[in-house]
Design a protein around this motif. Structure first.
Motif, PDB file in Angstrom:
ATOM      1  N   TYR A  39       0.834  -1.198   0.000  1.00 45.26           N
ATOM      2  CA  TYR A  39       0.000   0.000   0.000  1.00 45.26           C
ATOM      3  C   TYR A  39       0.871   1.251   0.000  1.00 45.26           C
ATOM      4  N   VAL A  40       1.932   1.249   0.797  1.00 48.62           N
ATOM      5  CA  VAL A  40       2.868   2.376   0.866  1.00 48.62           C
ATOM      6  C   VAL A  40       3.473   2.628  -0.515  1.00 48.62           C
ATOM      7  N   ARG A  41       3.828   1.556  -1.218  1.00 49.28           N
ATOM      8  CA  ARG A  41       4.385   1.703  -2.582  1.00 49.28           C
ATOM      9  C   ARG A  41       3.311   2.162  -3.560  1.00 49.28           C
ATOM     10  N   MET A  42       2.117   1.587  -3.455  1.00 51.18           N
ATOM     11  CA  MET A  42       1.042   1.889  -4.410  1.00 51.18           C
ATOM     12  C   MET A  42       0.663   3.368  -4.394  1.00 51.18           C
ATOM     13  N   ILE A  43       0.565   3.968  -3.199  1.00 48.40           N
ATOM     14  CA  ILE A  43       0.155   5.371  -3.138  1.00 48.40           C
ATOM     15  C   ILE A  43       1.343   6.323  -3.279  1.00 48.40           C
ATOM     16  N   GLY A  44       2.541   5.768  -3.412  1.00 53.30           N
ATOM     17  CA  GLY A  44       3.722   6.588  -3.692  1.00 53.30           C
ATOM     18  C   GLY A  44       4.244   7.371  -2.503  1.00 53.30           C
ATOM     19  N   CYS A  45       4.271   6.742  -1.339  1.00 51.13           N
ATOM     20  CA  CYS A  45       4.812   7.435  -0.167  1.00 51.13           C
ATOM     21  C   CYS A  45       6.266   7.842  -0.397  1.00 51.13           C
ATOM     22  N   ARG A  46       6.607   9.005   0.085  1.00 46.55           N
ATOM     23  CA  ARG A  46       7.986   9.499   0.019  1.00 46.55           C
ATOM     24  C   ARG A  46       8.912   8.582   0.805  1.00 46.55           C
ATOM     25  N   ASP A  47       8.476   8.167   1.972  1.00 48.07           N
ATOM     26  CA  ASP A  47       9.300   7.350   2.868  1.00 48.07           C
ATOM     27  C   ASP A  47       8.771   5.921   2.833  1.00 48.07           C
ATOM     28  N   ARG A  48       9.542   5.028   2.211  1.00 48.60           N
ATOM     29  CA  ARG A  48       9.041   3.671   1.979  1.00 48.60           C
ATOM     30  C   ARG A  48       9.707   2.593   2.818  1.00 48.60           C
ATOM     31  N   GLN A  49      10.895   2.878   3.346  1.00 47.23           N
ATOM     32  CA  GLN A  49      11.615   1.855   4.100  1.00 47.23           C
ATOM     33  C   GLN A  49      12.065   2.402   5.440  1.00 47.23           C
ATOM     34  N   ALA A  50      12.007   1.539   6.446  1.00 51.00           N
ATOM     35  CA  ALA A  50      12.467   1.928   7.778  1.00 51.00           C
ATOM     36  C   ALA A  50      13.961   2.242   7.723  1.00 51.00           C
ATOM     37  N   SER A  51      14.334   3.332   8.395  1.00 49.82           N
ATOM     38  CA  SER A  51      15.750   3.705   8.466  1.00 49.82           C
ATOM     39  C   SER A  51      15.932   4.678   9.620  1.00 49.82           C
ATOM     40  N   GLY A  52      17.186   4.955   9.919  1.00 45.20           N
ATOM     41  CA  GLY A  52      17.490   5.937  10.947  1.00 45.20           C
ATOM     42  C   GLY A  52      17.573   5.340  12.330  1.00 45.20           C
ATOM     43  N   PRO A  53      17.763   6.216  13.318  1.00 48.99           N
ATOM     44  CA  PRO A  53      18.000   5.738  14.687  1.00 48.99           C
ATOM     45  C   PRO A  53      16.811   4.987  15.281  1.00 48.99           C
ATOM     46  N   ARG A  54      17.151   4.053  16.157  1.00 47.95           N
ATOM     47  CA  ARG A  54      16.182   3.331  16.970  1.00 47.95           C
ATOM     48  C   ARG A  54      16.678   3.370  18.398  1.00 47.95           C
ATOM     49  N   PRO A  55      15.867   3.590  19.428  1.00 40.79           N
ATOM     50  CA  PRO A  55      14.452   3.897  19.296  1.00 40.79           C
ATOM     51  C   PRO A  55      14.238   5.145  18.454  1.00 40.79           C
ATOM     52  N   LEU A  56      13.013   5.300  17.973  1.00 41.30           N
ATOM     53  CA  LEU A  56      12.693   6.400  17.071  1.00 41.30           C
ATOM     54  C   LEU A  56      13.132   7.744  17.632  1.00 41.30           C
ATOM     55  N   ALA A  57      13.719   8.540  16.731  1.00 38.89           N
ATOM     56  CA  ALA A  57      14.183   9.893  17.059  1.00 38.89           C
ATOM     57  C   ALA A  57      13.992  10.734  15.809  1.00 38.89           C
ATOM     58  N   ALA A  58      14.170  12.037  15.945  1.00 43.62           N
ATOM     59  CA  ALA A  58      14.068  12.911  14.773  1.00 43.62           C
ATOM     60  C   ALA A  58      14.973  12.364  13.678  1.00 43.62           C
TER      61      ALA A  58
END
Length: 149
Positions: A39-58
């Motif tokens: 669904y994320v790919r179908m509607i063309g989301c800008r952000d498609r894959q998890a990345s960046g720091p964990r736990p979640l941060a800016a």
């Protein structure tokens, strides 16, 4: 000429737990947003894959969203963009005498004709309200599980 209509909504629940416990449950639930991935790919989301720091941060990304603010344990702001909408989902945890009031705020616009059609399908159908209520319910269940003796 007017711009796209803005949509705002708040879903809330009071949870019998501290803001820190609620925060962990919010982070766990946000990590699984953006499912199903097709669904994320179908509607063309800008952000498609998890990345960046964990736990979640800016700067962290979960499919469909980029974390713009993470202020533990009180506020998590997620921004997203896809073909039909520009949106923000903000979680706020406010300590109360009864525990923590969790609020999920949605703010979105739906530019252009296709945005208006998408709004009709997702917002006017009440699907978004049901989906957001479901997110808050899943967070509540995570909190209840975490606070069981």
């Amino acid at each position: 000429m007017t711009g796209p209509r803005r949509y705002r909504d708040v879903r809330a629940a009071t949870l019998a737990a501290s803001p820190e416990v609620v925060w962990r449950a919010v982070l766990d639930q946000v990590e699984v947003l953006g499912q199903p991935s097709w669904y994320v790919r179908m509607i063309g989301c800008r952000d498609r894959q998890a990345s960046g720091p964990r736990p979640l941060a800016a700067g962290s990304v979960v499919p469909g969203f980029k974390v713009t603010t993470a202020d533990p344990p009180t506020q998590l702001v997620l921004d997203g963009v896809h073909r039909f909408s520009v949106y923000t989902l903000t979680f706020r945890a406010v300590a109360t005498d009864a525990g923590t009031r969790l609020e999920a705020h949605t703010d979105a616009t739906f530019p252009g004709f296709l945005g208006a059609v998408y709004r009709l399908l997702v917002i006017d159908s009440r699907f978004h309200k049901l989906a957001t209520r479901s997110i808050v319910t899943r967070i509540r269940r995570r909190v209840e599980h975490a606070t069981r003796p």
